[in-house]
Enzyme design. Structure first.
Site, mmCIF file in Angstrom:
data_model
loop_
_atom_site.group_PDB
_atom_site.id
_atom_site.type_symbol
_atom_site.label_atom_id
_atom_site.label_comp_id
_atom_site.label_asym_id
_atom_site.label_seq_id
_atom_site.Cartn_x
_atom_site.Cartn_y
_atom_site.Cartn_z
ATOM 1 N N THR B 169 0.854 -1.178 0.000
ATOM 2 C CA THR B 169 0.000 0.000 0.000
ATOM 3 C C THR B 169 0.895 1.234 0.000
ATOM 4 O OG1 THR B 169 -1.671 -1.137 1.250
ATOM 5 C CG2 THR B 169 -1.647 1.260 1.477
ATOM 6 N N ARG B 197 -13.409 -7.369 -1.533
ATOM 7 C CA ARG B 197 -12.790 -7.157 -0.218
ATOM 8 C C ARG B 197 -12.342 -5.695 -0.095
ATOM 9 N NH1 ARG B 197 -7.295 -5.395 1.403
ATOM 10 N NH2 ARG B 197 -6.928 -6.200 3.478
ATOM 11 N N VAL B 198 -12.739 -5.070 0.986
ATOM 12 C CA VAL B 198 -12.297 -3.717 1.285
ATOM 13 C C VAL B 198 -11.372 -3.789 2.487
ATOM 14 C CG1 VAL B 198 -13.025 -1.384 1.929
ATOM 15 C CG2 VAL B 198 -14.478 -2.778 0.444
ATOM 16 N N GLY B 199 -10.203 -3.224 2.348
ATOM 17 C CA GLY B 199 -9.245 -3.233 3.453
ATOM 18 C C GLY B 199 -9.319 -1.952 4.255
ATOM 19 N N ASP B 200 -8.240 -1.629 4.938
ATOM 20 C CA ASP B 200 -8.235 -0.456 5.793
ATOM 21 C C ASP B 200 -8.123 0.854 5.020
ATOM 22 O OD1 ASP B 200 -5.560 -1.500 5.185
ATOM 23 O OD2 ASP B 200 -4.864 0.268 6.265
ATOM 24 N N THR B 220 -0.149 1.409 6.609
ATOM 25 C CA THR B 220 0.068 0.278 5.711
ATOM 26 C C THR B 220 0.330 -0.953 6.564
ATOM 27 O OG1 THR B 220 1.583 -0.678 4.080
ATOM 28 C CG2 THR B 220 2.473 1.022 5.515
ATOM 29 N N HIS B 222 -1.059 -5.129 7.552
ATOM 30 C CA HIS B 222 -2.167 -6.069 7.465
ATOM 31 C C HIS B 222 -3.484 -5.332 7.665
ATOM 32 C CE1 HIS B 222 -4.852 -9.394 8.928
ATOM 33 N NE2 HIS B 222 -4.530 -9.728 7.700
ATOM 34 N N GLY B 223 -4.206 -5.150 6.563
ATOM 35 C CA GLY B 223 -5.396 -4.303 6.554
ATOM 36 C C GLY B 223 -6.433 -4.666 7.592
#
Lengths: 306, 310
Positions: B169, B197-200, B220, B222-223
């Site tokens: 990221t 999938r939506v991450g952070d 950045t 692990h989301g």
């Protein structure tokens, strides 16, 4: 003090003709969740049950009864969170399912992800065998009327505020002291296609942490996001504020910083709870020690035994 | 007031053969951001320019060079936050867009919403004349090979991430001469992630947050872990409590490790120009440009320095 569950049926301006249904809806959702907690069920099961009931109730803006986007379609957001592990599941802009909060729970339990959106969320629902429902079954006369009125070029702001009413949510503490939250919504009436509000955003639409408590929020979604409201309230509780004082501090910041109005239900792990709002109304109900507490107007706090 | 730009190119176990490209990329992006500030641009303009440079660079997992989802498609997430007003724009799971950060800024500037997702985000892009690019133009040979390699693997598994999983990221934070802060973050997400999938990254308070009263953060790592601890907001909560930018970053990353066993990295800047680049992964490529100096590094405790031409 334990167990306890507190639910809300959305902060905003509840039209007179809907106030009774709204109060009845939150009361029966709180009682159903309380029954689960009394039977030794987890706070997670309790909040999902409460929110499921309100999703199934056409009075509220979630599941059946969701407000419509600009194209007249239903797109829903939901979140749930386990305060013990901070595990969380969310779906955004999902279509054609009856109970988004249950899909959010499946995201949490069955995937390594936290949030699935739009078509991907639907694909996941199919892969889990969640029944697809026709969009028509989620649309009510009321939601269609709001949509049509808002389409008019002279739509007035008071009416618009009614249009963002009715997000539902719940927080609970079970007999083991575990906290959880869940929130579900159809979002803003006449929103753009694909608009995601505060509800499925962890920290904004809800947050739960056994070390501090659990919060579910409702109100003006875009402003709630800007102050990450649920997390902000729990931060105040980490600093020693009570559930009620922390809720008021969070809502005051929402108002002063970004001119937002909203409401929250909050619990701490010991079972202290609050239902606070800066909007005209918020239907809410809480069940604790055999008593049902509920209200709709500012300062209103009614009780009856369960 | 000192103007500063700090960028990161992702926190993960960056292999040696990619290390130099990553460092060169973040250095160039930081300089890009600083030149915007020198030209009188705002912090918001600077973070957008820096992240665009990283998105355009195929070395990083954002825009060109993004990782592929389980179906072999590119789905991008981005956010931008203005610390002056707390205004925010974000897109999640958007396809066929070369610079998601610029689309996120358009959501902020041109709509009454904060976040648009999926097909709705693409419809909005089309309506404001953002050209859509073919998926193939965003996909590198490297990512295609990696996708093939991991195709049959269960995605997003935490053990896997914390060792080697690619998570580069990108992000930037800046403070301008007027003391306004801003942040931006952009990503292709986790390799072989589930569709949708939506991450952070696009979630406010998680992938980034900015507030003129405390500072700006871009995250950045692990989301899913970052989401669970609302990392960006947590860092600023510590700063509001009087912690330094460096201490606030360390405390927050340590909390994420302790509570949800996640590793990651952050870049942080305060309104007075204090900054930090901190990570708990093996490596994070970062660069900070201030006045006439460019700081950069990729290994723990590494802080190299170059003089910038005036």
């Amino acid at each position: 003090m334990l167990p306890v569950v507190v639910v809300h049926g959305g902060a905003g301006l509840v039209p007179k003709e809907r106030s009774e249904k709204s109060t009845m809806g939150v009361c029966s959702a709180a009682q159903a969740a309380y029954l689960i907690l009394q039977g030794g069920g987890s706070s997670m099961d309790a909040v999902v049950e409460a929110v499921t009931q309100m999703e199934n109730n056409p009075t509220f803006n979630a599941g059946c009864g969701s407000l419509l986007n600009i194209k007249g379609e239903v797109e829903m957001d939901a979140i749930m969170m386990d305060g013990r592990t901070l595990a969380s599941g969310a779906v955004s802009a999902v279509r054609n399912i009856a109970n988004p909060v249950q899909l959010a729970r499946l995201v949490m339990d069955k995937t390594s992800h936290v949030c699935l959106t739009a078509e991907g969320a639907s694909q996941f629902a199919r892969s889990m065998g969640v029944a697809e429902v026709p969009q028509e079954s989620l649309i009510t006369e009321y939601s269609r009327m709001r949509w049509k009125k808002n389409l008019a070029p002279d739509a007035n702001p008071v009416e618009c505020q009614m249009g963002r009413m009715g997000t539902v949510g719940a927080v609970a503490v079970d007999v083991e002291g575990n906290v959880a939250c869940a929130t579900s919504t159809g979002g803003l009436s006449n929103k753009m296609e694909g608009r995601v509000g505060d509800t499925p955003c962890i920290g904004s639409g809800g947050y739960a942490d056994n070390l501090s408590g659990a919060v579910s929020t409702t109100g003006d979604g875009e402003t709630i996001m800007k102050v990450v409201l649920a997390r902000l309230i729990l931060f105040h509780m980490e600093q020693g504020q009570s559930a009620e004082a922390a809720s008021d501090l969070g809502l005051a910041c929402l108002k002063s910083r970004v001119e937002g109005l909203g409401g929250v239900v909050t619990v701490d792990p010991r079972g202290n709870w609050a239902a606070r709002f800066t909007t005209e109304n918020m239907s809410w109900a809480a069940a604790q020690r055999g008593t049902l507490h509920y209200g709709l107007y500012s300062g209103e706090h009614l009780t009856r035994s369960i | 007031m000192p103007a500063v730009v700090v960028v990161h190119g992702g926190a993960w176990a960056i292999p040696d053969e990619r290390a130099k490209q990553c460092v060169d990329g973040v250095k160039a992006a930081a300089c890009q951001g600083l030149s915007v500030l020198r030209g009188g641009g705002s912090a918001l303009d600077a973070v957008e320019a820096a992240v665009r440079a990283l998105e355009d660079n195929p070395v990083f997992n954002a825009g060109h060079g993004a990782t592929l989802n389980i179906d072999g498609e590119v789905e991008l997430d981005a956010i931008i936050v203005d610390g002056k007003t707390l205004s925010c724009g974000a897109v999640s799971s958007v396809k066929n867009i070369a610079n998601p950060v610029t689309l996120a800024r358009a959501v902020m500037d041109k709509t009454s919403h904060v976040m648009l997702t999926g097909e709705g985000a693409n419809l909005f892009a089309e309506s404001i004349g953002v050209s859509s690019v073919p998926t193939d133009s965003l996909v590198t040979e490297y990512e295609k090979r990696e996708w093939e390699k991991h195709k049959h693997y269960v995605t997003g598994v935490m053990e896997n991430f914390n060792s080697k999983w690619a998570h580069d990221t990108v992000g930037a934070v800046a403070v301008d001469c007027a003391g306004n802060v801003a942040c931006a973050t952009s990503t292709g997400g986790i390799r072989n992630k589930m569709v949708g999938r939506v991450g952070d990254s696009p979630v406010i308070g998680c992938g980034g947050y900015a507030d003129n009263f405390s500072g700006a953060v871009s995250c950045t790592g692990h989301g899913e872990s970052i989401l669970k601890v609302t990392l960006a907001r947590l860092v600023l909560l510590h700063i509001e409590q009087g912690k330094s930018v460096a201490k606030a970053s360390q405390l927050s990353l340590q909390h994420m490790g302790d509570r949800v066993q996640g590793a990651g990295g952050v870049v942080v800047v305060s309104p007075s120009g204090q900054w930090a680049a901190t990570f708990t992964t093996e490596r994070m490529a970062w660069a900070a440009a201030e006045h006439d100096v460019l700081w950069f590094g990729i290994n723990p405790n590494e802080r190299l320095k170059e003089k910038l031409p005036q």
